[in-house]
Design an enzyme around this catalytic site. Structure first.
Site, PDB file in Angstrom:
ATOM      1  N   SER A 180       0.100   7.455   1.623  1.00 42.60           N
ATOM      2  CA  SER A 180      -0.518   6.932   0.404  1.00 42.60           C
ATOM      3  C   SER A 180      -0.073   7.733  -0.816  1.00 42.60           C
ATOM      4  O   SER A 180      -0.395   8.925  -0.960  1.00 42.60           O
ATOM      5  CB  SER A 180      -2.041   7.008   0.522  1.00 42.60           C
ATOM      6  OG  SER A 180      -2.607   6.805  -0.746  1.00 42.60           O
TER       7      SER A 180
ATOM      8  N   HIS B  57       2.247   3.551   1.337  1.00 40.96           N
ATOM      9  CA  HIS B  57       0.988   2.845   1.047  1.00 40.96           C
ATOM     10  C   HIS B  57       0.743   2.937  -0.462  1.00 40.96           C
ATOM     11  O   HIS B  57       0.692   4.031  -1.029  1.00 40.96           O
ATOM     12  CB  HIS B  57      -0.117   3.538   1.844  1.00 40.96           C
ATOM     13  CG  HIS B  57      -1.468   2.923   1.763  1.00 40.96           C
ATOM     14  ND1 HIS B  57      -1.862   1.884   2.582  1.00 40.96           N
ATOM     15  CD2 HIS B  57      -2.547   3.227   1.006  1.00 40.96           C
ATOM     16  CE1 HIS B  57      -3.128   1.570   2.323  1.00 40.96           C
ATOM     17  NE2 HIS B  57      -3.565   2.367   1.358  1.00 40.96           N
TER      18      HIS B  57
ATOM     19  N   ASP C  12      -1.779   2.125  -3.410  1.00 37.66           N
ATOM     20  CA  ASP C  12      -3.191   1.831  -3.672  1.00 37.66           C
ATOM     21  C   ASP C  12      -3.416   1.353  -5.094  1.00 37.66           C
ATOM     22  O   ASP C  12      -3.336   2.145  -6.038  1.00 37.66           O
ATOM     23  CB  ASP C  12      -4.016   3.115  -3.485  1.00 37.66           C
ATOM     24  CG  ASP C  12      -4.205   3.485  -2.034  1.00 37.66           C
ATOM     25  OD1 ASP C  12      -4.750   2.675  -1.279  1.00 37.66           O
ATOM     26  OD2 ASP C  12      -3.815   4.615  -1.663  1.00 37.66           O
TER      27      ASP C  12
ATOM     28  N   MET D 181      -5.943   0.084  -7.913  1.00 35.71           N
ATOM     29  CA  MET D 181      -7.376   0.096  -8.246  1.00 35.71           C
ATOM     30  C   MET D 181      -7.561  -0.350  -9.687  1.00 35.71           C
ATOM     31  O   MET D 181      -6.787   0.059 -10.560  1.00 35.71           O
ATOM     32  CB  MET D 181      -7.944   1.503  -8.096  1.00 35.71           C
ATOM     33  CG  MET D 181      -7.745   2.104  -6.728  1.00 35.71           C
ATOM     34  SD  MET D 181      -8.416   3.761  -6.675  1.00 35.71           S
ATOM     35  CE  MET D 181      -7.954   4.241  -5.020  1.00 35.71           C
TER      36      MET D 181
ATOM     37  N   HIS E  19      -2.092  -1.972  -0.979  1.00 35.46           N
ATOM     38  CA  HIS E  19      -3.540  -2.062  -0.724  1.00 35.46           C
ATOM     39  C   HIS E  19      -4.230  -2.375  -2.044  1.00 35.46           C
ATOM     40  O   HIS E  19      -4.340  -1.509  -2.914  1.00 35.46           O
ATOM     41  CB  HIS E  19      -4.021  -0.725  -0.136  1.00 35.46           C
ATOM     42  CG  HIS E  19      -5.495  -0.656   0.114  1.00 35.46           C
ATOM     43  ND1 HIS E  19      -6.142   0.540   0.385  1.00 35.46           N
ATOM     44  CD2 HIS E  19      -6.461  -1.608   0.161  1.00 35.46           C
ATOM     45  CE1 HIS E  19      -7.436   0.301   0.571  1.00 35.46           C
ATOM     46  NE2 HIS E  19      -7.660  -0.991   0.430  1.00 35.46           N
TER      47      HIS E  19
ATOM     48  N   MET F 202      -7.254  -2.913  -4.292  1.00 33.04           N
ATOM     49  CA  MET F 202      -8.700  -2.691  -4.452  1.00 33.04           C
ATOM     50  C   MET F 202      -9.061  -3.209  -5.834  1.00 33.04           C
ATOM     51  O   MET F 202      -9.364  -2.444  -6.761  1.00 33.04           O
ATOM     52  CB  MET F 202      -9.015  -1.190  -4.297  1.00 33.04           C
ATOM     53  CG  MET F 202      -8.879  -0.724  -2.854  1.00 33.04           C
ATOM     54  SD  MET F 202      -8.738   1.066  -2.716  1.00 33.04           S
ATOM     55  CE  MET F 202      -6.976   1.226  -2.965  1.00 33.04           C
TER      56      MET F 202
ATOM     57  N   MET G 187     -11.808   0.463   6.361  1.00 33.00           N
ATOM     58  CA  MET G 187     -11.879   1.643   5.499  1.00 33.00           C
ATOM     59  C   MET G 187     -12.769   2.686   6.162  1.00 33.00           C
ATOM     60  O   MET G 187     -13.888   2.382   6.586  1.00 33.00           O
ATOM     61  CB  MET G 187     -12.453   1.291   4.118  1.00 33.00           C
ATOM     62  CG  MET G 187     -11.547   0.463   3.223  1.00 33.00           C
ATOM     63  SD  MET G 187      -9.945   1.222   2.860  1.00 33.00           S
ATOM     64  CE  MET G 187     -10.416   2.751   2.038  1.00 33.00           C
TER      65      MET G 187
ATOM     66  N   ASP H 198      -7.981   3.955   6.883  1.00 33.57           N
ATOM     67  CA  ASP H 198      -7.590   4.535   5.595  1.00 33.57           C
ATOM     68  C   ASP H 198      -8.745   5.367   5.048  1.00 33.57           C
ATOM     69  O   ASP H 198      -9.824   4.833   4.771  1.00 33.57           O
ATOM     70  CB  ASP H 198      -7.246   3.369   4.648  1.00 33.57           C
ATOM     71  CG  ASP H 198      -6.750   3.817   3.285  1.00 33.57           C
ATOM     72  OD1 ASP H 198      -6.552   5.025   3.091  1.00 33.57           O
ATOM     73  OD2 ASP H 198      -6.557   2.935   2.428  1.00 33.57           O
TER      74      ASP H 198
HETATM   75  C1  DX5 Z   1      -8.830   5.337  -0.947  1.00 33.14           C
HETATM   76  C2  DX5 Z   1      -7.416   4.842  -0.739  1.00 33.14           C
HETATM   77  C3  DX5 Z   1      -6.661   5.636   0.251  1.00 33.14           C
HETATM   78  C4  DX5 Z   1      -6.479   7.086  -0.087  1.00 33.14           C
HETATM   79  C5  DX5 Z   1      -6.533   7.835   1.192  1.00 33.14           C
HETATM   80  O1  DX5 Z   1      -9.578   4.424  -1.633  1.00 33.14           O
HETATM   81  O2  DX5 Z   1      -7.410   3.496  -0.311  1.00 33.14           O
HETATM   82  O3  DX5 Z   1      -5.426   5.033   0.611  1.00 33.14           O
HETATM   83  O4  DX5 Z   1      -5.281   7.385  -0.747  1.00 33.14           O
HETATM   84  O5  DX5 Z   1      -6.449   9.161   0.872  1.00 33.14           O
HETATM   85  P1  DX5 Z   1      -6.878  10.357   1.801  1.00 33.14           P
HETATM   86  O6  DX5 Z   1      -5.863  10.384   2.915  1.00 33.14           O
HETATM   87  O7  DX5 Z   1      -6.792  11.485   0.867  1.00 33.14           O
HETATM   88  O8  DX5 Z   1      -8.253  10.095   2.319  1.00 33.14           O
HETATM   89 ZN    ZN Z   2      -5.527   2.704   0.610  1.00 35.23          ZN
END
Ligand code: DX5
Ligand code: ZN
Length: 217
Positions: free
Chosen positions: A8, A33, A35, A37, A66, A68, A137, A175
Site C-alpha cells: 500500500s 495497492h 488507496d 480516499m 482500493h 474508499m 477490512m 487490509d
Molecule cells: C486503510 C488502507 C490501507 C492501509 C493499510 O484504510 O485501506 O490499505 O494503507 O496500512 P497498514 O498496513 O499501515 O495498516
Molecule cells: Zn487499502
C-alpha cells in the site's frame, strides 16, 4: 491459490514516490495497492487520479486500486483508463453495488468488493460470486498504521467458507495492520491476498521485511 502481497503506497514516503515504487517492486511484492480516499466516505483524503496518472507508468506490477469514496461508479472508467488491473470498492458506498461490479467488468478488468469491520458478511453474500476478490477490512478504513482488529477474523473465515462453497477463483484480501504478528492467523483464517503499508514501507530493508512476511505465511 498462491499468496499475493500488495504494497500500500499509503505507507510510503510521498516525497519520493518513484523511488518508493522501485523499492516495493525490488522487495518482491506482487501488486501495488492504491488507496483512494475522498474525505467523505472516510475522514482522510489521500490521493486520486492526477497522482496515479503521474506514477502509473512507473509501476510494472499489477495495480490494485482500493476506492474508499462515495458514489464509486462515477470514477470507475477513469481508474480503468489509468491502468488499474483490479478495482475494489466499498459495499457501503454504493447505491447499486451490482452496477458498480458490471461497470468495472465492462472496462475489462477484475472487480473486488470491500466491507468495513462493522458490515456483516451476509450483506455481500449474493455478490461474492460476481467478483474476483472480496476485501475484508481488518481496521476501519481511512488511515494507515492502525492496529489490526481481531474481531474481523471471524468474517475472514466466513468469506473463506462461501468462496470454497462456490469453488471459484475468488481472492480473499485483508487490509489493515498486516505484519509479522498478524499474518499467520490471517492466513489460517483463509486470507490469500495481503495488503501491507506501514509494516513493509517503514522497514529499512523492505526486501527482508517482505521475505519475513512470506516466511510467516
Ligand atoms: C486503510 C488502507 C490501507 C492501509 C493499510 O484504510 O485501506 O490499505 O494503507 O496500512 P497498514 O498496513 O499501515 O495498516
Ligand atoms: Zn487499502
Amino acid at each position: 491459490m498462491n499468496t499475493i502481497i500488495s504494497a500500500s503506497l499509503l505507507g510510503c514516503d510521498f516525497s519520493n514516490l518513484t523511488a518508493e515504487i522501485e523499492r516495493a517492486e525490488r522487495s518482491g511484492v506482487d501488486w501495488i495497492h492504491y488507496d483512494v480516499m475522498d474525505g467523505t466516505f472516510v475522514r482522510n483524503i489521500s490521493f486520486g487520479e492526477p497522482v496515479l496518472k503521474s506514477i502509473g507508468n512507473k509501476i510494472h506490477i499489477p495495480i490494485d486500486t482500493h476506492l474508499m469514496i462515495c458514489d464509486p461508479i462515477r470514477y470507475i472508467d477513469n481508474y480503468v483508463d489509468l491502468g488499474s488491473d483490479i478495482i475494489t470498492f466499498h459495499y457501503e458506498s454504493a447505491q447499486d453495488p451490482e452496477a458498480v461490479i458490471d461497470k468495472i467488468h465492462s472496462g475489462g478488468i477484475k472487480a473486488g468488493i470491500a466491507i468495513k469491520p462493522a458490515t456483516p458478511v451476509s450483506a455481500i453474500k449474493p455478490l461474492i460470486e460476481k467478483v474476483e476478490m472480496v476485501l475484508v477490512m481488518t481496521v476501519n478504513p481511512g488511515f494507515g498504521g492502525q492496529k489490526f482488529m481481531p474481531d474481523t477474523l471471524e468474517k475472514v473465515s466466513e468469506v473463506r467458507y462461501y468462496i470454497d462453497e462456490l469453488g471459484k477463483d475468488i481472492r480473499l484480501q485483508v487490509d489493515g495492520g498486516v505484519n509479522l504478528e498478524t499474518v499467520g492467523i490471517l492466513k489460517k483464517s483463509g486470507a490469500d491476498t495481503l495488503v501491507t503499508g506501514t509494516y513493509a514501507f517503514s522497514a529499512d530493508d523492505m526486501v527482508s521485511a517482505v521475505r519475513n512476511l512470506r516466511a510467516n505465511i
